[in-house]
Design an enzyme around this catalytic site. Sequence first.
Site, PDB file in Angstrom:
ATOM      1  N   HIS A 123       0.814  -1.218   0.000  1.00 40.68           N
ATOM      2  CA  HIS A 123       0.000   0.000   0.000  1.00 40.68           C
ATOM      3  C   HIS A 123       0.851   1.274   0.000  1.00 40.68           C
ATOM      4  O   HIS A 123       0.330   2.357  -0.251  1.00 40.68           O
ATOM      5  CB  HIS A 123      -0.978   0.008   1.177  1.00 40.68           C
ATOM      6  N   ASP A 153       0.142  -7.641   1.500  1.00 39.16           N
ATOM      7  CA  ASP A 153       0.503  -6.225   1.568  1.00 39.16           C
ATOM      8  C   ASP A 153       2.020  -6.043   1.598  1.00 39.16           C
ATOM      9  O   ASP A 153       2.549  -5.240   2.373  1.00 39.16           O
ATOM     10  CB  ASP A 153      -0.140  -5.532   2.771  1.00 39.16           C
ATOM     11  N   GLY A 228       3.556   6.784   7.900  1.00 40.17           N
ATOM     12  CA  GLY A 228       4.941   6.963   7.462  1.00 40.17           C
ATOM     13  C   GLY A 228       5.828   5.831   7.932  1.00 40.17           C
ATOM     14  O   GLY A 228       6.885   5.563   7.356  1.00 40.17           O
ATOM     15  N   ASN A 229       5.407   5.141   8.999  1.00 40.75           N
ATOM     16  CA  ASN A 229       6.125   3.949   9.461  1.00 40.75           C
ATOM     17  C   ASN A 229       5.857   2.735   8.577  1.00 40.75           C
ATOM     18  O   ASN A 229       6.600   1.753   8.639  1.00 40.75           O
ATOM     19  CB  ASN A 229       5.735   3.585  10.890  1.00 40.75           C
ATOM     20  N   SER A 230       4.784   2.770   7.795  1.00 43.31           N
ATOM     21  CA  SER A 230       4.431   1.619   6.970  1.00 43.31           C
ATOM     22  C   SER A 230       5.596   1.201   6.088  1.00 43.31           C
ATOM     23  O   SER A 230       6.190   2.030   5.392  1.00 43.31           O
ATOM     24  CB  SER A 230       3.220   1.950   6.086  1.00 43.31           C
ATOM     25  N   GLY A 286      -6.500 -26.418   1.041  1.00 39.96           N
ATOM     26  CA  GLY A 286      -7.821 -26.806   0.561  1.00 39.96           C
ATOM     27  C   GLY A 286      -8.828 -27.152   1.631  1.00 39.96           C
ATOM     28  O   GLY A 286      -9.569 -28.137   1.504  1.00 39.96           O
ATOM     29  N   VAL A 287      -8.874 -26.344   2.699  1.00 38.15           N
ATOM     30  CA  VAL A 287      -9.854 -26.581   3.764  1.00 38.15           C
ATOM     31  C   VAL A 287     -10.533 -25.270   4.146  1.00 38.15           C
ATOM     32  O   VAL A 287      -9.957 -24.195   4.003  1.00 38.15           O
ATOM     33  CB  VAL A 287      -9.204 -27.190   5.028  1.00 38.15           C
ATOM     34  N   ILE A 289     -12.054 -23.720   7.637  1.00 42.34           N
ATOM     35  CA  ILE A 289     -11.873 -24.077   9.044  1.00 42.34           C
ATOM     36  C   ILE A 289     -12.621 -23.129   9.965  1.00 42.34           C
ATOM     37  O   ILE A 289     -13.008 -22.023   9.575  1.00 42.34           O
ATOM     38  CB  ILE A 289     -10.384 -24.092   9.434  1.00 42.34           C
TER      39      ILE A 289
END
Length: 482
Positions: A123, A153, A228-230, A286-287, A289
Amino acid sequence: MKVKLFLGKLAIAILGAAIAILLFVLFVDKKESVVIVPDGRTTQLTNHSVNTAPQIDLTYAAEMSVKSVVHVKTLYSNDEYQSNPFYDFLFGENGRSQQPKASVGSGSGVIISTDGYIVTNNHVVEGSKLISVVLYDKREYEGKLIGQDPYTDLALIKIDEKDLPKMDLGNSDDIKLGEWVLAVGNPFNLTSTVTAGIISAKARNLGLNGNRMSIESFLQTDAAVNPGNSGGALVDTRGHLIGINTAIESRTGSYSGYSFAIPVTIVEKVIGDLKEFGEVQRAFIGVSIRTVDANLADEFNINKIEGVYVADLNEGGAAEEAGIKKGDIILNVEGKDVNSSAELQEQVSKYHPGDKITVLIKREDEKQQIAVILRNRLGNTKVIKSDDLAFLGADFEPVSSQDKYRLQINRGVRVTNLRSGKLKNEGIKEGFIIYKINETPIYKVDDVKNALQNVKDGGVFISGIYPDGSVKYYAFSLRSKE
């Protein structure tokens, strides 16, 4: 006479002393401690404690990590800067309402190789026209986007430089609750900022993306993280990378005590795939849950609350082929305990299609090990490459603002250069504008590839419109026959 008086008194004194000694021996508590105190020391016999807690020194970790964290600046055109759930989570849905035609963004990144590979959040760079990378020593470079994965992300960018101060990778699986960590990034354009906190929780699923393909198993920390930390680093006390800071929980858009990072076990796998293949080789078990809790245990008479409950199986999927059944409880994957959807996703995400993993299940209170060969989104074990869209037999281009206005649509990509391939076989003609694939809105060309990664059982349903205004729908299957 005087001598006799003196001797009498002396005898009485000696007798009194003897009686006193006898009484002391007989009646004084022999359990009373006698403490000899050396000169210069004092001793307290009650409520005495010694502080043996280790003193944590974070200066080394801070000094090493700030050199490997970069400032990522991005430039967008207004048409390309589309809504992003992670951005909205931080700034609110009105964060773009009054944008100018050119918008700028700011985030962080972490150098992971000496030759210029940098990991950041998707992002931070998604849809950008230009990526600028500023190093700790203020050198600035243009960044090239190597690959991105919206479902975790994460994104990988590259700058043309050598001998860069890379950050060593740690192990987020081994990090424990209460351990000290540092968050390093560029909040509010304040470059090279370091904050400290502890690991507050693991395997947090916040539902930010809202997509069933998304993998969210965040490390939660109380280290201060702000816009800004992202894309910046979450590091341990040795200065090793254990996570990529991604989001905060806030009603104001600023830090309010909760921040979240993608664990490095996921980062390492995703970035390795982007570097080698151009896209993530996502493995599926493929489950469907459900987390085992008190209500579920009562509903199905489960005697111990542990693991994840297999509510359903994908037909022909990896789990079904391996012999896992509906109603089984998955306890661990490759020796790592799983007690939630997030934990199961995190463990499976470390592997590639075709990898064989050992799954411990409980069936009717009996435990057994089952070997599962993981598959890709198409149901086979082959590598999916970035150019795999070639099978569609077409190129794609953005739709102009004039055409969007004329056709009363707010998104879409146009089919161009139609040739032999899937689209032509299904009757799609050149000029057709695709604005939705299954439930995924299509804003830009990259969305076509991302949408095809989200198909269920290989089925694709395309919605779109032709230049004359006629709306059409097409359906086909991506599943290959092995």
